[in-house]
Scaffold this active site. Structure first.
Site, PDB file in Angstrom:
ATOM      1  CG  ASN A   1      -1.160  -1.823  -4.654  1.00  0.00           C
ATOM      2  OD1 ASN A   1      -2.322  -1.435  -4.781  1.00  0.00           O
ATOM      3  ND2 ASN A   1      -0.393  -1.453  -3.638  1.00  0.00           N
TER       4      ASN A   1
ATOM      5  CG  HIS B   1       2.225   2.453  -1.713  1.00  0.00           C
ATOM      6  ND1 HIS B   1       1.302   2.128  -0.740  1.00  0.00           N
ATOM      7  CD2 HIS B   1       3.219   3.139  -1.089  1.00  0.00           C
ATOM      8  CE1 HIS B   1       1.721   2.593   0.422  1.00  0.00           C
ATOM      9  NE2 HIS B   1       2.875   3.210   0.236  1.00  0.00           N
TER      10      HIS B   1
ATOM     11  CB  SER C   1       5.836   2.913  -6.180  1.00  0.00           C
ATOM     12  OG  SER C   1       6.754   3.821  -5.626  1.00  0.00           O
TER      13      SER C   1
END
Length: 223
Positions: free
Chosen positions: A120, A122, A149
């Site tokens: 993911n 973010h 991140s």
């Protein structure tokens, strides 16, 4: 700031990747463009959206990538939606699942199923500001820096081990919108790079940590 340099890896079987989206798909587009020069490393074999009108589906279609819509509003519970999504992803025989603006909180069962195989991105310097409205949060806190991140997904929201971060400066005249654009620019560089590391077998998840080049990432890499 230091960054890891790419090293050549030969005789790799291209990784099969799915990208999950909910909206415009700008990170998806960056990954598509990167793949054009790295087809020997990975192939995007499926793009999945939980929203049928997501513009990212058009981006995938333009690149001749198969798409699938699994509308979350068709399911009575989060668990039933995740079950359907997991079935579709397993059917594609994937090496990696990439969340790119996928606006769904995934169940622990789902994240555990893909543990070590799901990334993911973010829009904050985790562990700062998990969840939503990160740009406004950084401004309200009076931060001088913000960023993004890229991390492995674990059952706890936005808490998986961070692999790579990129930092942007917050100027006095920045708004949430201008800050978002700064971060987006860095996202489009950072996400393809981390996917490349994974496809090169340089990046792994083990012992609840991210490992790069056989070493645990105690401190995230910097773009």
């Amino acid at each position: 700031m230091t960054s890891v340099q790419n090293t050549p890896h030969t005789h790799l079987t291209p990784k099969r990747i799915a990208v999950l989206i909910s909206g415009s798909g700008s990170n998806l587009q960056a990954i598509i463009e990167h793949q054009k020069n790295h087809a020997h490393l990975y192939q995007i074999v499926l793009v999945v959206s939980n929203r049928p009108n997501a513009f990212g589906l058009n981006r995938a279609a333009a690149a001749n990538i198969p798409t699938l819509t699994i509308n979350h509003t068709d399911y009575a519970s989060r668990e039933l939606f995740d079950e359907s999504l997991q079935f579709a992803l397993d059917k594609a025989h994937l090496d990696l699942v990439v969340l790119a603006g996928f606006m769904r909180i995934l169940t622990p069962h789902f994240t555990q199923h893909f543990l070590g195989k799901m990334l993911n991105i973010h829009p904050s310097l985790l562990p700062k500001y998990p969840g939503l409205n990160t740009h406004q949060a950084a401004l309200q806190a009076g931060d001088t820096q913000h960023g993004l991140s890229v991390h492995f997904v674990t059952p706890m929201l936005d808490s998986g081990p961070v692999i790579l971060q990129a930092t942007v400066n917050i100027e006095p005249n920045d708004t949430a919108e201008s800050l978002q654009q700064k971060v987006h620019t860095q996202e489009h560089l950072a996400y393809p790079l981390v996917i490349e590391w994974f496809a090169q077998n340089r990046l792994q998840y083990k012992d609840n940590q991210a490992w790069l080049d056989q070493k645990p990432l105690i401190i995230p890499q910097q773009l």
